[in-house]
Design an enzyme around this catalytic site. Structure first.
Site, PDB file in Angstrom:
ATOM      1  N   GLU A 115       0.821  -1.201   0.000  1.00 45.36           N
ATOM      2  CA  GLU A 115       0.000   0.000   0.000  1.00 45.36           C
ATOM      3  C   GLU A 115       0.862   1.262   0.000  1.00 45.36           C
ATOM      4  O   GLU A 115       1.892   1.321   0.671  1.00 45.36           O
ATOM      5  CB  GLU A 115      -0.929  -0.009   1.220  1.00 45.36           C
ATOM      6  CG  GLU A 115      -2.048  -1.022   1.027  1.00 45.36           C
ATOM      7  CD  GLU A 115      -2.893  -1.229   2.257  1.00 45.36           C
ATOM      8  OE1 GLU A 115      -2.482  -0.833   3.354  1.00 45.36           O
ATOM      9  OE2 GLU A 115      -3.987  -1.792   2.109  1.00 45.36           O
ATOM     10  N   CYS A 128       3.589   8.443   1.319  1.00 49.78           N
ATOM     11  CA  CYS A 128       4.051   7.496   2.333  1.00 49.78           C
ATOM     12  C   CYS A 128       4.292   6.171   1.633  1.00 49.78           C
ATOM     13  O   CYS A 128       3.361   5.561   1.095  1.00 49.78           O
ATOM     14  CB  CYS A 128       2.969   7.373   3.408  1.00 49.78           C
ATOM     15  SG  CYS A 128       3.380   6.160   4.670  1.00 49.78           S
ATOM     16  N   CYS A 135       6.567  -7.121   7.966  1.00 50.00           N
ATOM     17  CA  CYS A 135       7.664  -6.595   8.791  1.00 50.00           C
ATOM     18  C   CYS A 135       8.145  -7.733   9.684  1.00 50.00           C
ATOM     19  O   CYS A 135       7.349  -8.545  10.132  1.00 50.00           O
ATOM     20  CB  CYS A 135       7.142  -5.435   9.645  1.00 50.00           C
ATOM     21  SG  CYS A 135       8.443  -4.517  10.501  1.00 50.00           S
ATOM     22  N   CYS A 139       5.730  -4.678  16.556  1.00 48.09           N
ATOM     23  CA  CYS A 139       5.246  -3.626  17.442  1.00 48.09           C
ATOM     24  C   CYS A 139       3.755  -3.899  17.696  1.00 48.09           C
ATOM     25  O   CYS A 139       2.996  -4.115  16.754  1.00 48.09           O
ATOM     26  CB  CYS A 139       5.474  -2.268  16.804  1.00 48.09           C
ATOM     27  SG  CYS A 139       7.220  -2.032  16.410  1.00 48.09           S
ATOM     28  N   CYS A 142       0.811  -1.943  15.966  1.00 50.62           N
ATOM     29  CA  CYS A 142       0.930  -1.696  14.529  1.00 50.62           C
ATOM     30  C   CYS A 142       0.298  -2.828  13.727  1.00 50.62           C
ATOM     31  O   CYS A 142       0.619  -3.990  13.933  1.00 50.62           O
ATOM     32  CB  CYS A 142       2.401  -1.533  14.152  1.00 50.62           C
ATOM     33  SG  CYS A 142       2.678  -1.422  12.379  1.00 50.62           S
ATOM     34  N   GLY A 194       6.813  -1.945   6.798  1.00 48.97           N
ATOM     35  CA  GLY A 194       8.182  -2.439   6.880  1.00 48.97           C
ATOM     36  C   GLY A 194       9.137  -1.541   7.635  1.00 48.97           C
ATOM     37  O   GLY A 194       8.856  -0.373   7.903  1.00 48.97           O
ATOM     38  N   GLU A 195      10.271  -2.119   7.991  1.00 41.38           N
ATOM     39  CA  GLU A 195      11.327  -1.397   8.686  1.00 41.38           C
ATOM     40  C   GLU A 195      12.416  -1.056   7.656  1.00 41.38           C
ATOM     41  O   GLU A 195      13.174  -1.942   7.245  1.00 41.38           O
ATOM     42  CB  GLU A 195      11.879  -2.286   9.824  1.00 41.38           C
ATOM     43  CG  GLU A 195      13.137  -1.780  10.494  1.00 41.38           C
ATOM     44  CD  GLU A 195      13.096  -0.306  10.875  1.00 41.38           C
ATOM     45  OE1 GLU A 195      12.256   0.079  11.694  1.00 41.38           O
ATOM     46  OE2 GLU A 195      13.922   0.464  10.346  1.00 41.38           O
ATOM     47  N   SER A 226      11.614   6.687   8.665  1.00 35.96           N
ATOM     48  CA  SER A 226      11.175   6.376  10.023  1.00 35.96           C
ATOM     49  C   SER A 226      11.661   4.983  10.412  1.00 35.96           C
ATOM     50  O   SER A 226      11.467   4.021   9.671  1.00 35.96           O
ATOM     51  CB  SER A 226       9.648   6.434  10.092  1.00 35.96           C
ATOM     52  OG  SER A 226       9.203   5.976  11.354  1.00 35.96           O
ATOM     53  N   SER A 248      10.546   5.923  15.899  1.00 36.40           N
ATOM     54  CA  SER A 248       9.327   5.452  16.553  1.00 36.40           C
ATOM     55  C   SER A 248       9.651   5.229  18.020  1.00 36.40           C
ATOM     56  O   SER A 248      10.050   4.145  18.428  1.00 36.40           O
ATOM     57  CB  SER A 248       8.860   4.144  15.919  1.00 36.40           C
ATOM     58  OG  SER A 248       8.382   4.406  14.638  1.00 36.40           O
ATOM     59  N   HIS A 250       7.772   6.250  21.185  1.00 34.99           N
ATOM     60  CA  HIS A 250       6.540   5.668  21.749  1.00 34.99           C
ATOM     61  C   HIS A 250       6.488   5.336  23.236  1.00 34.99           C
ATOM     62  O   HIS A 250       5.426   4.966  23.745  1.00 34.99           O
ATOM     63  CB  HIS A 250       6.111   4.418  20.973  1.00 34.99           C
ATOM     64  CG  HIS A 250       5.939   4.626  19.508  1.00 34.99           C
ATOM     65  ND1 HIS A 250       5.414   5.771  18.966  1.00 34.99           N
ATOM     66  CD2 HIS A 250       6.234   3.829  18.440  1.00 34.99           C
ATOM     67  CE1 HIS A 250       5.395   5.660  17.649  1.00 34.99           C
ATOM     68  NE2 HIS A 250       5.887   4.505  17.304  1.00 34.99           N
ATOM     69  N   ASN A 325      -4.164   5.013  15.676  1.00 38.89           N
ATOM     70  CA  ASN A 325      -5.153   4.664  14.659  1.00 38.89           C
ATOM     71  C   ASN A 325      -5.594   3.233  14.889  1.00 38.89           C
ATOM     72  O   ASN A 325      -4.781   2.306  14.810  1.00 38.89           O
ATOM     73  CB  ASN A 325      -4.540   4.819  13.265  1.00 38.89           C
ATOM     74  CG  ASN A 325      -4.200   6.271  12.968  1.00 38.89           C
ATOM     75  OD1 ASN A 325      -5.013   7.162  13.152  1.00 38.89           O
ATOM     76  ND2 ASN A 325      -2.962   6.510  12.561  1.00 38.89           N
ATOM     77  N   CYS A 368      -1.476   5.963   9.324  1.00 39.28           N
ATOM     78  CA  CYS A 368      -0.252   5.347   9.814  1.00 39.28           C
ATOM     79  C   CYS A 368      -0.535   4.068  10.576  1.00 39.28           C
ATOM     80  O   CYS A 368      -1.352   4.058  11.487  1.00 39.28           O
ATOM     81  CB  CYS A 368       0.383   6.292  10.820  1.00 39.28           C
ATOM     82  SG  CYS A 368       1.810   7.087  10.219  1.00 39.28           S
TER      83      CYS A 368
HETATM   84  N1  SAH Z   1       8.862   0.576  10.571  1.00 37.46           N
HETATM   85  C1  SAH Z   1       9.083   1.951  10.637  1.00 37.46           C
HETATM   86  C2  SAH Z   1       8.263   2.746   9.652  1.00 37.46           C
HETATM   87  C3  SAH Z   1       6.822   2.356   9.463  1.00 37.46           C
HETATM   88  S1  SAH Z   1       5.676   2.742  10.708  1.00 37.46           S
HETATM   89  C4  SAH Z   1       8.854   2.440  12.050  1.00 37.46           C
HETATM   90  O1  SAH Z   1       8.370   1.693  12.858  1.00 37.46           O
HETATM   91  O2  SAH Z   1       9.216   3.575  12.320  1.00 37.46           O
HETATM   92  C5  SAH Z   1       5.408   4.487  10.607  1.00 37.46           C
HETATM   93  C6  SAH Z   1       4.941   5.125  11.918  1.00 37.46           C
HETATM   94  O3  SAH Z   1       3.582   4.754  12.220  1.00 37.46           O
HETATM   95  C7  SAH Z   1       5.751   4.655  13.097  1.00 37.46           C
HETATM   96  O4  SAH Z   1       6.062   5.716  13.962  1.00 37.46           O
HETATM   97  C8  SAH Z   1       4.820   3.692  13.758  1.00 37.46           C
HETATM   98  O5  SAH Z   1       5.185   3.485  15.083  1.00 37.46           O
HETATM   99  C9  SAH Z   1       3.502   4.374  13.578  1.00 37.46           C
HETATM  100  N2  SAH Z   1       2.343   3.495  13.782  1.00 37.46           N
HETATM  101  C10 SAH Z   1       2.272   2.169  13.584  1.00 37.46           C
HETATM  102  N3  SAH Z   1       1.037   1.710  13.889  1.00 37.46           N
HETATM  103  C11 SAH Z   1       0.306   2.768  14.258  1.00 37.46           C
HETATM  104  C12 SAH Z   1      -1.049   2.958  14.654  1.00 37.46           C
HETATM  105  N4  SAH Z   1      -1.888   1.937  14.684  1.00 37.46           N
HETATM  106  N5  SAH Z   1      -1.457   4.192  14.976  1.00 37.46           N
HETATM  107  C13 SAH Z   1      -0.615   5.242  14.892  1.00 37.46           C
HETATM  108  N6  SAH Z   1       0.664   5.136  14.525  1.00 37.46           N
HETATM  109  C14 SAH Z   1       1.139   3.923  14.197  1.00 37.46           C
HETATM  110 FE1  SF4 Z   2       7.301  -2.836  11.694  1.00 44.32          FE
HETATM  111 FE2  SF4 Z   2       7.297  -0.162  12.064  1.00 44.32          FE
HETATM  112 FE3  SF4 Z   2       5.036  -1.585  12.365  1.00 44.32          FE
HETATM  113 FE4  SF4 Z   2       7.004  -1.819  14.150  1.00 44.32          FE
HETATM  114  S1  SF4 Z   2       5.801   0.052  13.704  1.00 44.32           S
HETATM  115  S2  SF4 Z   2       5.849  -3.528  13.234  1.00 44.32           S
HETATM  116  S3  SF4 Z   2       8.806  -1.647  12.852  1.00 44.32           S
HETATM  117  S4  SF4 Z   2       6.180  -1.337  10.468  1.00 44.32           S
END
Ligand code: SAH
Ligand code: SF4
Length: 393
Positions: A115, A128, A135, A139, A142, A194-195, A226, A248, A250, A325, A368
């Site tokens: 996506e 984005c 991934c 997390c 996520c 993805g990371e 990120s 990230s 958090h 979200n 996100c």
């Molecule tokens: N893997 C990388 C980049 C992708 S995630 C990372 O973790 O940074 C992009 C951003 O969205 C990150 O800051 C992640 O923590 C945040 N994110 C993931 N799930 C989310 C959610 N359900 N609500 C809000 N932010 C979220």
């Molecule tokens: Fe992967 Fe980023 Fe989601 Fe963590 S927040 S599971 S590193 S995509």
């Protein structure tokens, strides 16, 4: 993987299929493009010039067929067409949110889907993009983290996401037209699936292409990567990509961060902050963005806000508060608006910019952390996610 198993970069060991048929030129660095042309018969003396010409057709003008590359001799174009293709991922579907956000589902080799989200704002348009299908990390808040890693994207598939968005936005200038200054797509964030730092080389090559002045030509300041905190790759990001960095973060204690961002068990808050302090590009003009997802009753207290300020002291920073979200089955709730405001207020009074990220495209699940390809069958069970994040105790 058990709760205590180390997080490994198992992605590197996945067997990669060699490409079959004509070679795709999209995603090759300039040097690779030159070598590829030479290896397939372009005389070495001409290779630099041909590389420049083909590069401009592909990345400046958005041309996909060699036939349109009119400053190349006809016979040469025919020869190129036999050996190469200029291929981008296929857009399978497009959804447009009430707020103008566009979500594209694109198909890549192997039939996998990724996506891509375009977010228009008054002063910019941000794309984005994703760096992996799924991934390796888990997390717990996520949605992507509930999906196993399927594979890394290639550099071509990463820059290809930018190219298909430009196709859809109609932003390639007409051939021969004066340079179009309109920038519907002015920024890139690597915040999709993805990371990115677990797919470093492909991400670097793709972003170099995005920054190339004779092509897509985005400034490195308009590209934000990120990461969840892959500490050993952070210095490399500054040296080899030079883009803006978002972390990230958090959580403000290792105990909570271990649960939210399990990579913290490998590189904890202290190790992460050390790497950020040394981030060579960290100057006042190049602040690091600390992303902080607001989870009700988990990480959103006044005490957390104060601890956060203490932790990042000395690092030129911007704190981006992200209201959680929600996604089906998510084990958390978004913090109340009042709570988010109170948290933001503490940070603001400590002298930091603390924008609250407005959720965009929620009606099309484009926000996100909501991205996940519905068609992927390789899913983690909820129990597995909870166990990996240590949520069960
Ligand atoms: N893997 C990388 C980049 C992708 S995630 C990372 O973790 O940074 C992009 C951003 O969205 C990150 O800051 C992640 O923590 C945040 N994110 C993931 N799930 C989310 C959610 N359900 N609500 C809000 N932010 C979220
Ligand atoms: Fe992967 Fe980023 Fe989601 Fe963590 S927040 S599971 S590193 S995509």
């Amino acid at each position: 993987m058990s709760a205590t198993a180390p997080i490994t970069q198992d992605v590197m060991t996945l067997p990669r299929k060699l490409p079959e048929g004509p070679i795709n030129l999209v995603g090759l660095t300039r040097a690779q493009l030159r070598e590829t042309l030479i290896a397939h018969g372009t005389p070495e003396k001409q290779a630099k010039m041909r590389t420049g010409q083909i590069w401009q057709w592909i990345y400046e003008k958005g041309v996909r067929s060699f036939d349109e590359m009119t400053n190349l001799a006809k016979a040469y174009r025919a020869d190129l067409a036999e050996k190469f293709v200029v291929e981008v991922p296929e857009v399978v579907s497009k959804q447009v949110s009430d707020d103008g956000t566009r979500k594209y589902l694109v198909k890549i080799a192997g039939g996998h889907e990724v996506e891509v989200v375009y977010i228009p704002e008054t002063d910019r348009g941000t794309l984005c993009i994703s760096s992996q299908v799924g991934c390796t990390l888990t997390c717990s808040f996520c949605h992507t983290g509930t999906q196993k890693l399927v594979r890394n994207l290639t550099a071509g598939e990463i820059i290809g996401q930018v190219m298909v968005a430009r196709d859809d936005l109609g932003e390639w200038p007409e051939i021969g037209a004066p340079k179009n200054e309109t920038r519907l797509l002015s920024n890139i964030v690597l915040m999709g699936m993805g990371e990115p730092l677990y797919n470093f080389d492909a991400v670097r090559d793709a972003m170099k292409i995005a920054m190339d002045p004779e092509g897509i030509s985005l400034s490195r300041r308009r590209i934000t990567l990120s990461t969840s905190g892959v500490v050993p790759e952070i210095a490399k990001t500054a040296e080899e990509i030079g883009c803006m960095l978002a972390i990230s973060f958090h959580a403000t204690t290792n105990e909570v961060r271990d649960k939210l961002v399990p990579i913290n068990k490998k590189w904890n808050i202290e190790a992460l902050l050390d790497a950020l302090r040394a981030y060579p590009k960290a100057s006042n003009s190049e602040r690091i963005t600390f992303e902080y997802v607001m989870l009700k009753g988990v990480n959103d207290s006044d005490e957390d806000a104060r601890r956060l300020i203490q932790l990042i002291k000395g690092i030129p920073a911007k704190i981006n508060l992200i209201p959680f979200n929600e996604w089906p089955g998510a084990p958390y709730q978004r913090s109340d608006w009042k709570r988010i405001k109170a948290f933001a207020n503490i940070i603001y009074h400590a002298g930091y910019a603390s924008p609250i990220r407005t959720p965009r495209g929620e009606d099309i699940m484009a926000a996100c952390g909501q991205l996940k390809s519905a068609t992927e069958r390789a899913r983690k069970s909820r129990a597995q996610i909870a166990a990996e994040a240590g949520l069960n105790g």
